[in-house]
Motif scaffolding. Structure first.
Motif, PDB file in Angstrom:
ATOM      1  N   LEU A  33      34.333 118.323 -77.911  1.00  0.00           N
ATOM      2  CA  LEU A  33      33.988 118.361 -76.505  1.00  0.00           C
ATOM      3  C   LEU A  33      34.150 119.760 -75.913  1.00  0.00           C
ATOM      4  O   LEU A  33      33.771 119.992 -74.766  1.00  0.00           O
ATOM      5  CB  LEU A  33      34.895 117.395 -75.715  1.00  0.00           C
ATOM      6  CG  LEU A  33      34.449 115.947 -75.615  1.00  0.00           C
ATOM      7  CD1 LEU A  33      35.571 115.103 -75.027  1.00  0.00           C
ATOM      8  CD2 LEU A  33      33.197 115.813 -74.763  1.00  0.00           C
ATOM      9  N   ASP A  34      34.738 120.677 -76.666  1.00  0.00           N
ATOM     10  CA  ASP A  34      35.093 121.979 -76.130  1.00  0.00           C
ATOM     11  C   ASP A  34      33.886 122.921 -76.172  1.00  0.00           C
ATOM     12  O   ASP A  34      33.710 123.688 -77.121  1.00  0.00           O
ATOM     13  CB  ASP A  34      36.254 122.569 -76.931  1.00  0.00           C
ATOM     14  CG  ASP A  34      36.948 123.706 -76.165  1.00  0.00           C
ATOM     15  OD1 ASP A  34      36.337 124.218 -75.211  1.00  0.00           O
ATOM     16  OD2 ASP A  34      38.071 124.046 -76.518  1.00  0.00           O
ATOM     17  N   TRP A  35      33.066 122.871 -75.156  1.00  0.00           N
ATOM     18  CA  TRP A  35      31.874 123.701 -75.115  1.00  0.00           C
ATOM     19  C   TRP A  35      32.241 125.178 -74.945  1.00  0.00           C
ATOM     20  O   TRP A  35      31.514 126.044 -75.417  1.00  0.00           O
ATOM     21  CB  TRP A  35      30.967 123.253 -73.959  1.00  0.00           C
ATOM     22  CG  TRP A  35      30.321 121.933 -74.204  1.00  0.00           C
ATOM     23  CD1 TRP A  35      30.699 120.981 -75.097  1.00  0.00           C
ATOM     24  CD2 TRP A  35      29.156 121.405 -73.552  1.00  0.00           C
ATOM     25  NE1 TRP A  35      29.879 119.891 -75.017  1.00  0.00           N
ATOM     26  CE2 TRP A  35      28.914 120.120 -74.089  1.00  0.00           C
ATOM     27  CE3 TRP A  35      28.311 121.908 -72.562  1.00  0.00           C
ATOM     28  CZ2 TRP A  35      27.851 119.341 -73.661  1.00  0.00           C
ATOM     29  CZ3 TRP A  35      27.253 121.118 -72.139  1.00  0.00           C
ATOM     30  CH2 TRP A  35      27.021 119.848 -72.690  1.00  0.00           C
ATOM     31  N   GLU A  36      33.337 125.463 -74.270  1.00  0.00           N
ATOM     32  CA  GLU A  36      33.724 126.859 -74.055  1.00  0.00           C
ATOM     33  C   GLU A  36      34.065 127.550 -75.370  1.00  0.00           C
ATOM     34  O   GLU A  36      33.827 128.737 -75.546  1.00  0.00           O
ATOM     35  CB  GLU A  36      34.908 126.936 -73.090  1.00  0.00           C
ATOM     36  CG  GLU A  36      34.528 126.562 -71.666  1.00  0.00           C
ATOM     37  CD  GLU A  36      35.716 126.643 -70.740  1.00  0.00           C
ATOM     38  OE1 GLU A  36      35.686 127.466 -69.813  1.00  0.00           O
ATOM     39  OE2 GLU A  36      36.678 125.865 -70.932  1.00  0.00           O
TER      40      GLU A  36
ATOM     41  N   THR B 177      40.303 114.916 -67.060  1.00  0.00           N
ATOM     42  CA  THR B 177      40.946 115.906 -67.919  1.00  0.00           C
ATOM     43  C   THR B 177      42.002 115.255 -68.809  1.00  0.00           C
ATOM     44  O   THR B 177      42.099 115.551 -70.012  1.00  0.00           O
ATOM     45  CB  THR B 177      41.589 117.018 -67.063  1.00  0.00           C
ATOM     46  OG1 THR B 177      40.568 117.671 -66.311  1.00  0.00           O
ATOM     47  CG2 THR B 177      42.289 118.037 -67.937  1.00  0.00           C
ATOM     48  N   ILE B 178      42.805 114.383 -68.214  1.00  0.00           N
ATOM     49  CA  ILE B 178      43.819 113.672 -69.005  1.00  0.00           C
ATOM     50  C   ILE B 178      43.142 112.774 -70.035  1.00  0.00           C
ATOM     51  O   ILE B 178      43.606 112.647 -71.179  1.00  0.00           O
ATOM     52  CB  ILE B 178      44.735 112.856 -68.071  1.00  0.00           C
ATOM     53  CG1 ILE B 178      45.550 113.805 -67.187  1.00  0.00           C
ATOM     54  CG2 ILE B 178      45.670 111.954 -68.873  1.00  0.00           C
ATOM     55  CD1 ILE B 178      46.316 113.112 -66.079  1.00  0.00           C
ATOM     56  N   GLU B 179      42.038 112.147 -69.646  1.00  0.00           N
ATOM     57  CA  GLU B 179      41.268 111.310 -70.570  1.00  0.00           C
ATOM     58  C   GLU B 179      40.847 112.116 -71.796  1.00  0.00           C
ATOM     59  O   GLU B 179      40.947 111.659 -72.944  1.00  0.00           O
ATOM     60  CB  GLU B 179      40.028 110.778 -69.857  1.00  0.00           C
ATOM     61  CG  GLU B 179      39.138 109.890 -70.701  1.00  0.00           C
ATOM     62  CD  GLU B 179      39.587 108.450 -70.683  1.00  0.00           C
ATOM     63  OE1 GLU B 179      40.240 108.028 -71.651  1.00  0.00           O
ATOM     64  OE2 GLU B 179      39.268 107.748 -69.714  1.00  0.00           O
ATOM     65  N   ARG B 180      40.404 113.306 -71.540  1.00  0.00           N
ATOM     66  CA  ARG B 180      39.940 114.161 -72.635  1.00  0.00           C
ATOM     67  C   ARG B 180      41.082 114.621 -73.533  1.00  0.00           C
ATOM     68  O   ARG B 180      40.981 114.580 -74.768  1.00  0.00           O
ATOM     69  CB  ARG B 180      39.221 115.379 -72.056  1.00  0.00           C
ATOM     70  CG  ARG B 180      39.048 116.511 -73.060  1.00  0.00           C
ATOM     71  CD  ARG B 180      38.588 117.788 -72.394  1.00  0.00           C
ATOM     72  NE  ARG B 180      38.809 118.930 -73.282  1.00  0.00           N
ATOM     73  CZ  ARG B 180      38.276 120.127 -73.101  1.00  0.00           C
ATOM     74  NH1 ARG B 180      37.491 120.331 -72.074  1.00  0.00           N
ATOM     75  NH2 ARG B 180      38.532 121.107 -73.925  1.00  0.00           N
ATOM     76  N   ASN B 181      42.182 115.079 -72.943  1.00  0.00           N
ATOM     77  CA  ASN B 181      43.227 115.764 -73.703  1.00  0.00           C
ATOM     78  C   ASN B 181      44.287 114.854 -74.300  1.00  0.00           C
ATOM     79  O   ASN B 181      44.845 115.170 -75.357  1.00  0.00           O
ATOM     80  CB  ASN B 181      43.916 116.804 -72.818  1.00  0.00           C
ATOM     81  CG  ASN B 181      42.993 117.935 -72.429  1.00  0.00           C
ATOM     82  OD1 ASN B 181      42.057 118.255 -73.151  1.00  0.00           O
ATOM     83  ND2 ASN B 181      43.250 118.536 -71.273  1.00  0.00           N
ATOM     84  N   PHE B 182      44.574 113.745 -73.622  1.00  0.00           N
ATOM     85  CA  PHE B 182      45.746 112.963 -74.032  1.00  0.00           C
ATOM     86  C   PHE B 182      45.473 111.472 -74.238  1.00  0.00           C
ATOM     87  O   PHE B 182      46.374 110.749 -74.652  1.00  0.00           O
ATOM     88  CB  PHE B 182      46.858 113.093 -72.977  1.00  0.00           C
ATOM     89  CG  PHE B 182      47.201 114.514 -72.657  1.00  0.00           C
ATOM     90  CD1 PHE B 182      47.843 115.311 -73.593  1.00  0.00           C
ATOM     91  CD2 PHE B 182      46.886 115.065 -71.434  1.00  0.00           C
ATOM     92  CE1 PHE B 182      48.162 116.629 -73.307  1.00  0.00           C
ATOM     93  CE2 PHE B 182      47.201 116.382 -71.132  1.00  0.00           C
ATOM     94  CZ  PHE B 182      47.843 117.169 -72.074  1.00  0.00           C
TER      95      PHE B 182
ATOM     96  N   PHE C  67      32.127 117.469 -65.965  1.00  0.00           N
ATOM     97  CA  PHE C  67      32.375 118.872 -66.267  1.00  0.00           C
ATOM     98  C   PHE C  67      33.843 119.113 -66.590  1.00  0.00           C
ATOM     99  O   PHE C  67      34.179 120.071 -67.289  1.00  0.00           O
ATOM    100  CB  PHE C  67      31.913 119.739 -65.098  1.00  0.00           C
ATOM    101  CG  PHE C  67      30.431 119.662 -64.870  1.00  0.00           C
ATOM    102  CD1 PHE C  67      29.561 120.415 -65.630  1.00  0.00           C
ATOM    103  CD2 PHE C  67      29.918 118.803 -63.914  1.00  0.00           C
ATOM    104  CE1 PHE C  67      28.192 120.333 -65.430  1.00  0.00           C
ATOM    105  CE2 PHE C  67      28.553 118.707 -63.710  1.00  0.00           C
ATOM    106  CZ  PHE C  67      27.678 119.473 -64.475  1.00  0.00           C
ATOM    107  N   ALA C  68      34.726 118.229 -66.083  1.00  0.00           N
ATOM    108  CA  ALA C  68      36.136 118.322 -66.452  1.00  0.00           C
ATOM    109  C   ALA C  68      36.352 117.914 -67.905  1.00  0.00           C
ATOM    110  O   ALA C  68      37.388 118.237 -68.492  1.00  0.00           O
ATOM    111  CB  ALA C  68      36.988 117.446 -65.527  1.00  0.00           C
ATOM    112  N   LEU C  69      35.381 117.215 -68.475  1.00  0.00           N
ATOM    113  CA  LEU C  69      35.475 116.850 -69.891  1.00  0.00           C
ATOM    114  C   LEU C  69      35.147 118.025 -70.802  1.00  0.00           C
ATOM    115  O   LEU C  69      35.612 118.075 -71.942  1.00  0.00           O
ATOM    116  CB  LEU C  69      34.509 115.698 -70.209  1.00  0.00           C
ATOM    117  CG  LEU C  69      34.819 114.327 -69.610  1.00  0.00           C
ATOM    118  CD1 LEU C  69      33.722 113.347 -69.979  1.00  0.00           C
ATOM    119  CD2 LEU C  69      36.170 113.814 -70.088  1.00  0.00           C
TER     120      LEU C  69
ATOM    121  N   ALA D  32      47.450 104.540 -66.253  1.00  0.00           N
ATOM    122  CA  ALA D  32      47.618 105.325 -67.473  1.00  0.00           C
ATOM    123  C   ALA D  32      47.209 106.784 -67.295  1.00  0.00           C
ATOM    124  O   ALA D  32      47.826 107.679 -67.882  1.00  0.00           O
ATOM    125  CB  ALA D  32      46.788 104.700 -68.598  1.00  0.00           C
ATOM    126  N   LEU D  33      46.188 107.031 -66.474  1.00  0.00           N
ATOM    127  CA  LEU D  33      45.595 108.360 -66.426  1.00  0.00           C
ATOM    128  C   LEU D  33      45.883 109.125 -65.142  1.00  0.00           C
ATOM    129  O   LEU D  33      45.663 110.335 -65.094  1.00  0.00           O
ATOM    130  CB  LEU D  33      44.071 108.264 -66.603  1.00  0.00           C
ATOM    131  CG  LEU D  33      43.587 107.615 -67.899  1.00  0.00           C
ATOM    132  CD1 LEU D  33      42.071 107.460 -67.854  1.00  0.00           C
ATOM    133  CD2 LEU D  33      43.997 108.444 -69.101  1.00  0.00           C
TER     134      LEU D  33
END
Length: 267
Positions: A261-264, A82-87, A163-165, A20-21
């Protein structure tokens, strides 16, 4: 309940997570896990031979074959997070009561196997095309070193995946970490030739200690002769496995508290 039910469930979870990811077609898998490592092995081998230093060329080949493992795992795991986080279903996972440690390692299991494939293909290419000398190779030492490097590299990649999260430019993180694993671990540049502070960074990265055992295999050294670097490499992996789980739990708590999750974006 069968003693095999838990490993089977973990295997199924790992496969479904990978499909899936991470699965992006045969072409991308072949390039990322087979052709790309062979390309870098060839590039450094030619660099050493062009410089007229056959021993350096052989050292580069062995170092790059070994570094194929963390490089392969790093790219796959960071992209997966990254995919886990975004999609995908990270918010739902945060709401479940399942084991976070099991969830994290299910993201790395198949990538660890892909790393073994990358090493095997790179070594085969190096032996057949680049004429790497395998006459003294101790296969048991090589297999044990590859297994331990695979564990530590996976633990490191899963730790870095946190950190990718929280960072948008995960590709910059991947480039930094993959470059560090090549430059600071002795894969190409001997640690003794690096400045003290830089060499110290290498000693806390995966591959550095395991590479000592990996190289020793080509000299015919048995496993008993390299137990210390193998133990050091395994210890590095355990530290990153624990640190990665703690970081994930901290990020989860912060996300639930802040609702993002968006610390930036909050900086």
């Amino acid at each position: 309940m069968s003693a095999f039910s838990a490993p089977i469930r973990f295997g199924v979870l790992s496969f479904l997570s990978f499909k899936a990811l991470s699965w992006d077609g045969v072409g991308n898998y072949v390039w990322g896990n087979l052709a790309r490592p062979v390309f870098f092995v060839t590039m450094f081998a030619l660099a050493g031979r062009f410089a007229g230093n056959p021993s350096a060329a052989e050292a580069y080949i062995v170092g790059m074959v070994a570094s194929a493992h963390p490089a392969t795992i790093m790219g796959g795991v960071l992209a997966m997070f990254t995919i886990e986080r975004n999609f995908a279903i990270l918010p739902i996972l945060f709401a479940t009561s399942g084991s976070r440690f099991v969830m994290i390692w299910s993201r790395g299991l198949i990538h660890m196997g892909s790393g073994w494939v990358s090493v095997a293909v790179s070594l085969f290419f190096a032996a057949v095309v680049l004429k790497l000398d395998l006459s003294r190779l101790d296969w048991i030492t090589l297999l044990v070193a590859t297994a331990v490097i695979g564990f530590s590299s996976t633990a490191f990649a899963l730790c870095a995946g946190n950190f990718a999260l929280i960072l948008r430019q995960w590709t910059d993180l991947r480039t930094l970490l993959e470059g560090s694993v090549v430059a600071f671990t002795g894969a190409v540049i001997p640690l003794a030739a690096l400045p003290g502070a830089v060499a110290a960074v290498g000693h806390v990265l995966p591959l550095t200690a395991g590479l000592v055992a990996f190289r020793a295999a080509f000299q015919g050294d048995p496993v008993e002769a390299v137990t210390m670097p193998l133990a050091q490499e395994a210890a590095i992996g355990i530290v990153y496995a624990v640190l990665g789980a703690l970081l994930f739990l901290a990020i989860e708590r912060q996300a639930k508290r802040m609702g993002s999750l968006d610390w930036e974006a909050r900086a």
